[in-house]
Scaffold this active site. Structure first.
Site, PDB file in Angstrom:
ATOM      1  N   GLU A  56      12.582  -9.369 -10.174  1.00  0.00           N
ATOM      2  CA  GLU A  56      14.006  -9.663 -10.378  1.00  0.00           C
ATOM      3  C   GLU A  56      14.783  -9.565  -9.073  1.00  0.00           C
ATOM      4  O   GLU A  56      15.589 -10.421  -8.730  1.00  0.00           O
ATOM      5  CB  GLU A  56      14.613  -8.668 -11.383  1.00  0.00           C
TER       6      GLU A  56
ATOM      7  N   ALA B 293       0.838  -1.208   0.000  1.00  0.00           N
ATOM      8  CA  ALA B 293       0.000   0.000   0.000  1.00  0.00           C
ATOM      9  C   ALA B 293       0.868   1.251   0.000  1.00  0.00           C
ATOM     10  O   ALA B 293       0.487   2.274  -0.588  1.00  0.00           O
ATOM     11  CB  ALA B 293      -0.920  -0.011   1.211  1.00  0.00           C
TER      12      ALA B 293
END
Ligand code: THU
Length: 160
Positions: free
Chosen positions: A74, A65
């Site tokens: 990655e 959030a």
């Protein structure tokens, strides 16, 4: 004054043209999109990295959030591997992404921060990190992070 040019190399091929262990890595990156927590972007990214000993570690983007607290697929994969198996260089990474329409036609390329982290891996181990970017139209194969991040900054640049 001189005008200079940097060239980068990459290959584009169909998934089936890759070697079996490369296809396996890409398939694991695709599967890893299922572990993405993409509540805000609805953009599911998966990564699979292969270590020198053959071990595969998966990652997926994790959102929050408080947006900047999230992390790309990655880096979740790279940092998880580094935290568990720091003795093994990372030799390959495959990346795949899907949105509400399914896997993307064209490959997504890693963001700048992920390229920087990948570059640190090449520098840390002195081993090229080969990159496979999956799209349903084809896979980009890039032999080294240096081809994705020209003008890179690494530790030795601080030595002058
Ligand atoms: N994202 C990745 O995980 N990897 C990339 O290479 C590009 C972007 C994630 C971050 C965020 O959760 C979502 O995709 C939208 O930017």
């Amino acid at each position: 004054m001189k005008n200079l040019k940097i060239e980068i190399k990459f290959r584009c091929c169909q998934l089936e043209e890759l070697l079996p262990d490369e296809i396996e890595l890409v398939e694991q990156a695709k599967r890893a999109t299922n572990h993405s927590y993409a509540k805000y972007s609805h953009f599911h990214v998966g990564a699979a990295i292969r270590l020198e000993d053959g071990r595969i570690v998966q990652g997926a983007n994790q959102e929050n959030a408080a947006y900047p607290s999230g992390l790309c697929a990655e880096r979740t994969a790279i940092f998880a591997a580094q935290a568990q198996f720091p003795e093994h260089p990372i030799t390959q990474i495959a990346i795949a992404a899907r949105n509400q329409n399914g896997f993307l036609k064209e490959p997504i390329t890693p963001c700048g921060a992920c390229r920087q982290v990948m570059m640190e891996m090449e520098d840390r181990y002195g081993v090229d990190l080969k990159i496979y970017l999956y799209g349903t139209n084809g896979v980009y194969v890039i032999s080294s992070v240096k081809d994705m991040l020209p003008f890179s900054f690494i530790g030795k640049n601080m030595e002058g």
